[in-house]
Write a protein that holds these residues in place. Structure first.
Motif, PDB file in Angstrom:
ATOM      1  N   ILE A  83       0.846  -1.195   0.000  1.00  0.00           N
ATOM      2  CA  ILE A  83       0.000   0.000   0.000  1.00  0.00           C
ATOM      3  C   ILE A  83       0.879   1.242   0.000  1.00  0.00           C
ATOM      4  CG2 ILE A  83      -1.873   1.201   1.163  1.00  0.00           C
ATOM      5  CD1 ILE A  83      -2.497  -1.509   2.561  1.00  0.00           C
ATOM      6  N   ILE A  84       0.670   2.079  -1.002  1.00  0.00           N
ATOM      7  CA  ILE A  84       1.399   3.341  -1.115  1.00  0.00           C
ATOM      8  C   ILE A  84       0.385   4.478  -1.187  1.00  0.00           C
ATOM      9  CG2 ILE A  84       3.006   4.713  -2.497  1.00  0.00           C
ATOM     10  CD1 ILE A  84       4.267   2.194  -3.505  1.00  0.00           C
ATOM     11  N   GLY A  85       0.591   5.479  -0.369  1.00  0.00           N
ATOM     12  CA  GLY A  85      -0.229   6.681  -0.415  1.00  0.00           C
ATOM     13  C   GLY A  85       0.611   7.855  -0.880  1.00  0.00           C
ATOM     14  N   ALA A  86      -0.027   8.823  -1.515  1.00  0.00           N
ATOM     15  CA  ALA A  86       0.659  10.040  -1.940  1.00  0.00           C
ATOM     16  C   ALA A  86      -0.121  11.233  -1.426  1.00  0.00           C
ATOM     17  CB  ALA A  86       0.777  10.104  -3.462  1.00  0.00           C
ATOM     18  N   THR A  87       0.583  12.240  -0.955  1.00  0.00           N
ATOM     19  CA  THR A  87      -0.075  13.435  -0.445  1.00  0.00           C
ATOM     20  C   THR A  87       0.850  14.631  -0.544  1.00  0.00           C
ATOM     21  OG1 THR A  87      -1.096  14.459   1.499  1.00  0.00           O
ATOM     22  CG2 THR A  87       0.664  12.879   1.913  1.00  0.00           C
ATOM     23  N   ASN A  88       0.240  15.783  -0.756  1.00  0.00           N
ATOM     24  CA  ASN A  88       0.979  17.042  -0.669  1.00  0.00           C
ATOM     25  C   ASN A  88       0.962  17.574   0.754  1.00  0.00           C
ATOM     26  OD1 ASN A  88       1.189  16.887  -3.478  1.00  0.00           O
ATOM     27  ND2 ASN A  88      -0.611  18.155  -3.816  1.00  0.00           N
ATOM     28  N   HIS A  89       0.034  17.052   1.567  1.00  0.00           N
ATOM     29  CA  HIS A  89      -0.156  17.587   2.925  1.00  0.00           C
ATOM     30  C   HIS A  89      -0.189  16.453   3.949  1.00  0.00           C
ATOM     31  CE1 HIS A  89      -2.212  20.421   0.089  1.00  0.00           C
ATOM     32  NE2 HIS A  89      -1.416  21.259   0.709  1.00  0.00           N
ATOM     33  N   PRO A  90       0.934  15.845   4.259  1.00  0.00           N
ATOM     34  CA  PRO A  90       0.935  14.724   5.206  1.00  0.00           C
ATOM     35  C   PRO A  90       0.472  15.138   6.594  1.00  0.00           C
ATOM     36  CG  PRO A  90       3.187  15.473   4.781  1.00  0.00           C
ATOM     37  CD  PRO A  90       2.302  16.168   3.798  1.00  0.00           C
ATOM     38  N   TRP A  91       0.612  16.394   6.914  1.00  0.00           N
ATOM     39  CA  TRP A  91       0.188  16.890   8.229  1.00  0.00           C
ATOM     40  C   TRP A  91      -1.327  16.909   8.381  1.00  0.00           C
ATOM     41  CZ3 TRP A  91       4.014  19.216   5.259  1.00  0.00           C
ATOM     42  CH2 TRP A  91       3.589  20.102   4.271  1.00  0.00           C
ATOM     43  N   ASP A  92      -2.063  16.682   7.285  1.00  0.00           N
ATOM     44  CA  ASP A  92      -3.525  16.614   7.361  1.00  0.00           C
ATOM     45  C   ASP A  92      -4.033  15.179   7.439  1.00  0.00           C
ATOM     46  OD1 ASP A  92      -3.925  19.342   7.317  1.00  0.00           O
ATOM     47  OD2 ASP A  92      -4.086  19.458   5.133  1.00  0.00           O
ATOM     48  N   VAL A  93      -3.129  14.200   7.341  1.00  0.00           N
ATOM     49  CA  VAL A  93      -3.531  12.789   7.402  1.00  0.00           C
ATOM     50  C   VAL A  93      -3.824  12.414   8.849  1.00  0.00           C
ATOM     51  CG1 VAL A  93      -2.786  10.411   6.986  1.00  0.00           C
ATOM     52  CG2 VAL A  93      -2.179  12.216   5.362  1.00  0.00           C
ATOM     53  N   ASP A  94      -4.909  11.683   9.057  1.00  0.00           N
ATOM     54  CA  ASP A  94      -5.301  11.278  10.408  1.00  0.00           C
ATOM     55  C   ASP A  94      -4.148  10.550  11.096  1.00  0.00           C
ATOM     56  OD1 ASP A  94      -8.081  10.896  12.054  1.00  0.00           O
ATOM     57  OD2 ASP A  94      -6.706   9.230  12.416  1.00  0.00           O
ATOM     58  N   VAL A  95      -3.911  10.894  12.353  1.00  0.00           N
ATOM     59  CA  VAL A  95      -2.765  10.337  13.077  1.00  0.00           C
ATOM     60  C   VAL A  95      -2.836   8.815  13.172  1.00  0.00           C
ATOM     61  CG1 VAL A  95      -3.879  10.646  15.338  1.00  0.00           C
ATOM     62  CG2 VAL A  95      -1.385  10.557  15.184  1.00  0.00           C
ATOM     63  N   ALA A  96      -4.043   8.265  13.233  1.00  0.00           N
ATOM     64  CA  ALA A  96      -4.189   6.811  13.325  1.00  0.00           C
ATOM     65  C   ALA A  96      -3.714   6.112  12.055  1.00  0.00           C
ATOM     66  CB  ALA A  96      -5.646   6.441  13.606  1.00  0.00           C
ATOM     67  N   LEU A  97      -3.740   6.810  10.922  1.00  0.00           N
ATOM     68  CA  LEU A  97      -3.278   6.221   9.673  1.00  0.00           C
ATOM     69  C   LEU A  97      -1.763   6.131   9.605  1.00  0.00           C
ATOM     70  CD1 LEU A  97      -5.611   7.652   6.881  1.00  0.00           C
ATOM     71  CD2 LEU A  97      -5.147   5.258   7.356  1.00  0.00           C
ATOM     72  N   ARG A  98      -1.080   6.810  10.505  1.00  0.00           N
ATOM     73  CA  ARG A  98       0.380   6.815  10.469  1.00  0.00           C
ATOM     74  C   ARG A  98       0.976   5.998  11.614  1.00  0.00           C
ATOM     75  NH1 ARG A  98       1.909  12.750  10.581  1.00  0.00           N
ATOM     76  NH2 ARG A  98       3.981  11.812  10.788  1.00  0.00           N
ATOM     77  N   ARG A  99       0.144   5.183  12.245  1.00  0.00           N
ATOM     78  CA  ARG A  99       0.637   4.290  13.285  1.00  0.00           C
ATOM     79  C   ARG A  99       1.251   3.042  12.656  1.00  0.00           C
ATOM     80  NH1 ARG A  99      -4.631   4.890  17.225  1.00  0.00           N
ATOM     81  NH2 ARG A  99      -4.093   6.937  18.074  1.00  0.00           N
ATOM     82  N   PRO A 100       2.064   2.285  13.425  1.00  0.00           N
ATOM     83  CA  PRO A 100       2.675   1.056  12.890  1.00  0.00           C
ATOM     84  C   PRO A 100       1.641   0.122  12.283  1.00  0.00           C
ATOM     85  CG  PRO A 100       3.660   1.619  14.998  1.00  0.00           C
ATOM     86  CD  PRO A 100       2.527   2.585  14.789  1.00  0.00           C
ATOM     87  N   GLY A 101       1.989  -0.416  11.114  1.00  0.00           N
ATOM     88  CA  GLY A 101       1.082  -1.309  10.410  1.00  0.00           C
ATOM     89  C   GLY A 101       0.236  -0.602   9.382  1.00  0.00           C
ATOM     90  N   ARG A 102       0.240   0.730   9.393  1.00  0.00           N
ATOM     91  CA  ARG A 102      -0.509   1.497   8.396  1.00  0.00           C
ATOM     92  C   ARG A 102       0.502   2.311   7.583  1.00  0.00           C
ATOM     93  NH1 ARG A 102      -4.907   2.640  13.132  1.00  0.00           N
ATOM     94  NH2 ARG A 102      -5.934   0.598  13.001  1.00  0.00           N
ATOM     95  N   PHE A 103       0.340   3.612   7.437  1.00  0.00           N
ATOM     96  CA  PHE A 103       1.343   4.399   6.717  1.00  0.00           C
ATOM     97  C   PHE A 103       2.448   4.787   7.702  1.00  0.00           C
ATOM     98  CE2 PHE A 103      -2.402   5.207   3.962  1.00  0.00           C
ATOM     99  CZ  PHE A 103      -1.864   4.720   2.780  1.00  0.00           C
TER     100      PHE A 103
END
Length: 425
Positions: free
Chosen positions: A285-305
């Motif tokens: 799974i690869i995500g792309a964003t111009n604004h990573p600071w707007d991504v929900d914090v739960a999506l950046r936990r281990p096992g996700r992004f």
């Protein structure tokens, strides 16, 4: 008139990301279908400012103008509305979908079956339609086709490609390719191209998803679409599942207090990515964003992004590669690519593409005046350069604030180092 929840959700996304043209097109379609033609016209004006040559926007503008002038007949009594989605496909609303959460989408999918049919094949990719969401591709390009960007390639090798190619070694060191990889950086710098190259490098299917492929105005359909995306990806493993503009789909839930439907979609994405509840073996799974600071914090936990790679402005070698690509099918004469690359420090890949386009238009205009076809020359490039300014200034302003005031956990150390090297801090 009661606001449609999906329109409200999409407008929330646009407030945070006004440059997302596919989302704006979806909003225009939904507003028009709901008879809100004046609002649709306002969004048409914004969309045309972003892309003046977009034929879909022009058609929507004409449609809304005609409706306001009384040229469009009233909808039928059943409320059925045909909507064209952002990529031109049509979906016909009917009584079945209007049942909302009471409708069993999974049962319907099992009854109908999944039809996979060849869509088209060209010299770059083999593409297949999968269900009714997104497209599969078989990219033939690899990271060798990505000019420059050696730091990005090294990061990809370390965080994804290495563990996939050496599973036993990765296991010995307690690492794996599970979870997700987040590509972030200024707009127009090739994040989608890099993701497709990763799929080609792995010999995997490439499944590209945009927010317009997921969000739907019928209650529960967005969550179903997302579930279907992951189901299709698992069936076609090995597969690189690519989410473009992931911040729009996985926006911080704390900012969505008035958008319960979009919050449910974010929750569904969390569930699908959770390695404890989902079997995503062979799905990268690869995500792309111009604004990573707007991504929900739960999506950046281990096992996700949980891994982030900065895809920054193209370096000199990458700029030469981009310029060569956009000039390769055009008549040129005496173009000094290294010299042009030296003059375009700070330009994104999209900016460089615009320079090539403008230079070509200048040469074509001169050919029309003289009646003699002449190639694109350095003076055309110089003229185009004088008319083009780097488009990423606003992004770096936002990034500077994040680096200075919102980097307590070190998530943006790579970005901070890059900006220091550019003397942006």
């Amino acid at each position: 008139m009661t606001d449609d929840p999906v329109i409200t959700n999409l407008l929330t996304v646009l407030d945070a990301n006004p440059e997302l043209l596919p989302v704006r097109l979806s909003v225009i379609e939904l507003l028009a279908a709901n008879g809100r033609h004046a609002e649709a016209l306002a969004h048409c004006a914004t969309a045309l400012a972003q892309d003046p040559s977009n034929g879909q926007v022009a058609a929507l503008l004409q449609r809304s103008t005609a409706a306001l002038a009384g040229a469009v007949t009233a909808p039928d009594q059943s409320g059925t509305a045909a909507l064209a989605s952002a990529d031109g496909r049509e979906s016909q609303g009917n009584g079945r979908e209007s049942q909302g959460n009471d409708y069993d989408w999974d049962a319907a999918e099992q009854q109908i079956g999944n039809i996979i049919q060849p869509a088209f094949v060209n010299d770059k990719t083999e593409v297949y339609v999968e269900g009714d969401v997104g497209l599969f591709e078989k990219p033939k390009l690899t990271l060798a086709d990505v000019g420059g960007m050696e730091h990005v390639k090294a990061q990809l090798e370390l965080s994804l490609l290495g563990p996939v190619r050496n599973p036993e070694l990765a296991k010995a060191f307690g690492t794996s390719a599970r979870g997700g990889l987040l590509l972030y950086g200024p707009p127009g710098c090739g994040k989608t191209f890099v993701a497709a190259a990763v799929a080609g490098e792995l010999g995997a299917n490439f499944y590209a998803i945009e927010i317009a492929d997921i969000l739907n105005w019928y209650t529960g359909r967005s969550e179903y679409n997302l579930k279907q995306v992951f189901r299709n990806a698992r069936r076609k493993a090995p597969c690189v599942l690519f989410f473009d503009e992931i911040d729009a789909l996985g926006h911080k839930r704390s900012h969505l207090s008035g958008s319960s439907s979009l919050r449910s979609t974010v929750n569904q994405l969390l569930t699908e990515m959770d390695s404890m509840t989902s079997d995503n073996e062979g799905v990268y799974i690869i995500g792309a964003t111009n604004h990573p600071w707007d991504v929900d914090v739960a999506l950046r936990r281990p096992g996700r992004f949980d891994r982030m790679v900065l895809v920054a402005l193209p370096d000199p070698e990458a700029r030469i590669s981009i310029l060569r690509h956009h000039l390769k099918d055009r008549p040129i004469e005496g173009i000094d690519l290294p010299a042009v690359a030296a003059r375009t420090e700070g330009f994104s890949g999209a900016d460089l593409a615009q320079i090539c386009k403008s230079a070509t238009q200048l040469a074509m205009a001169d050919s029309i005046r003289t009646g003699t076809v002449r190639p694109v020359r350095m003076d055309d490039i110089a003229a185009a350069l004088s008319q083009t300014r780097p488009s990423t200034g606003a992004w770096f302003e936002s990034a500077r604030n994040v680096v200075e005031f919102a980097n307590n956990d070190g998530s943006y150390d790579e970005l901070a180092a890059y900006m220091r090297a550019r003397k942006d801090r």
